[in-house]
Design an enzyme around this catalytic site. Structure first.
Site, PDB file in Angstrom:
ATOM      1  N   GLY A  45       0.937  -1.136   0.148  1.00 52.51           N
ATOM      2  CA  GLY A  45       0.056  -0.098   0.042  1.00 52.51           C
ATOM      3  C   GLY A  45       0.689   1.272   0.070  1.00 52.51           C
ATOM      4  O   GLY A  45       1.996   1.244   0.184  1.00 52.51           O
TER       5      GLY A  45
ATOM      6  N   GLU B 263       4.881  -2.902  -5.128  1.00 55.72           N
ATOM      7  CA  GLU B 263       5.764  -3.494  -4.101  1.00 55.72           C
ATOM      8  C   GLU B 263       5.784  -4.806  -4.057  1.00 55.72           C
ATOM      9  O   GLU B 263       6.461  -5.644  -3.496  1.00 55.72           O
ATOM     10  CB  GLU B 263       4.798  -3.183  -2.796  1.00 55.72           C
TER      11      GLU B 263
ATOM     12  N   GLU C 161      11.552  -8.676   1.343  1.00 57.04           N
ATOM     13  CA  GLU C 161      11.089  -9.945   1.249  1.00 57.04           C
ATOM     14  C   GLU C 161       9.427  -9.900   0.907  1.00 57.04           C
ATOM     15  O   GLU C 161       8.956  -8.943   1.677  1.00 57.04           O
ATOM     16  CB  GLU C 161      11.352 -10.671   2.690  1.00 57.04           C
TER      17      GLU C 161
ATOM     18  N   PRO D  42      -7.027  10.053  13.915  1.00 54.40           N
ATOM     19  CA  PRO D  42      -6.170  11.275  14.038  1.00 54.40           C
ATOM     20  C   PRO D  42      -4.769  11.265  15.185  1.00 54.40           C
ATOM     21  O   PRO D  42      -3.860  11.769  15.236  1.00 54.40           O
ATOM     22  CB  PRO D  42      -7.030  12.438  14.398  1.00 54.40           C
TER      23      PRO D  42
ATOM     24  N   GLU E 100       0.078  -0.020  -6.112  1.00 58.16           N
ATOM     25  CA  GLU E 100       0.915  -0.061  -5.125  1.00 58.16           C
ATOM     26  C   GLU E 100       1.420  -1.694  -4.788  1.00 58.16           C
ATOM     27  O   GLU E 100       2.432  -1.913  -4.712  1.00 58.16           O
ATOM     28  CB  GLU E 100       0.267   0.458  -3.799  1.00 58.16           C
TER      29      GLU E 100
END
Length: 155
Positions: free
Chosen positions: A48, A68, A121, A85, A64
């Site tokens: 992500g 990745e 990995e 938040p 993503e």
């Protein structure tokens, strides 16, 4: 670039950035989950990252994941929304980002597992193996929400 996660820590730096992001819980046909070991903190994580101008959040999750892990995925659901938040990420460059992410459920449709410049990995895990892996609390929450099988209450 290094990153440190703070969750409900009174000593955390104040957020100075809010960036839309997406992640994906990718599962295979035998129920294993795909994780990557991150370069920036050595922890296991879901694929992500931040949304780019001109793309959608679902498109961000697909991009993503491909960047990745090497896998092309199809999104099949939503694990949850995460915008606490009290959860911030402090980067070496001074950015302190408030959490703002949607985690999607996905399945692989192509590609081949490969590490990226963000990972050391990438591999599949049986859900029972995940409990003993080092990961930040925000990632663990997403994995636990996926294992619970229901979308958590909106926060």
């Amino acid at each position: 670039m290094g990153r440190r996660d703070y969750e409900n820590d009174p000593h955390a730096p104040r957020a100075n950035s809010l960036v839309p992001a997406a992640s994906a819980v990718v599962t295979d046909n035998v129920g294993r989950i795909l994780l990557q070991r991150r370069v920036d903190n050595g922890m296991w994580a879901l694929p992500g990252g931040r949304m780019e101008i001109g793309e959608t959040l679902p498109g961000c999750a697909v991009r993503e994941t491909r960047e990745e892990t090497g896998l092309d995925v199809e999104l099949v659901g939503i694990v949850g929304t995460y915008s606490d938040p009290g959860h911030v990420f402090a980067y070496d460059d001074g950015e302190v980002r408030q959490e703002f992410s949607i985690c999607f459920l996905a399945r692989p449709v192509g590609g081949q597992l490969a590490v990226s410049d963000e990972s050391t990995e990438v591999r599949w895990f049986d859900p029972a193996e995940v409990d003993d892996l080092p990961m930040v609390s925000g990632v663990r929450k997403r994995v636990d929400d996926w294992r619970a099988g229901t979308m958590p209450a909106l926060r």
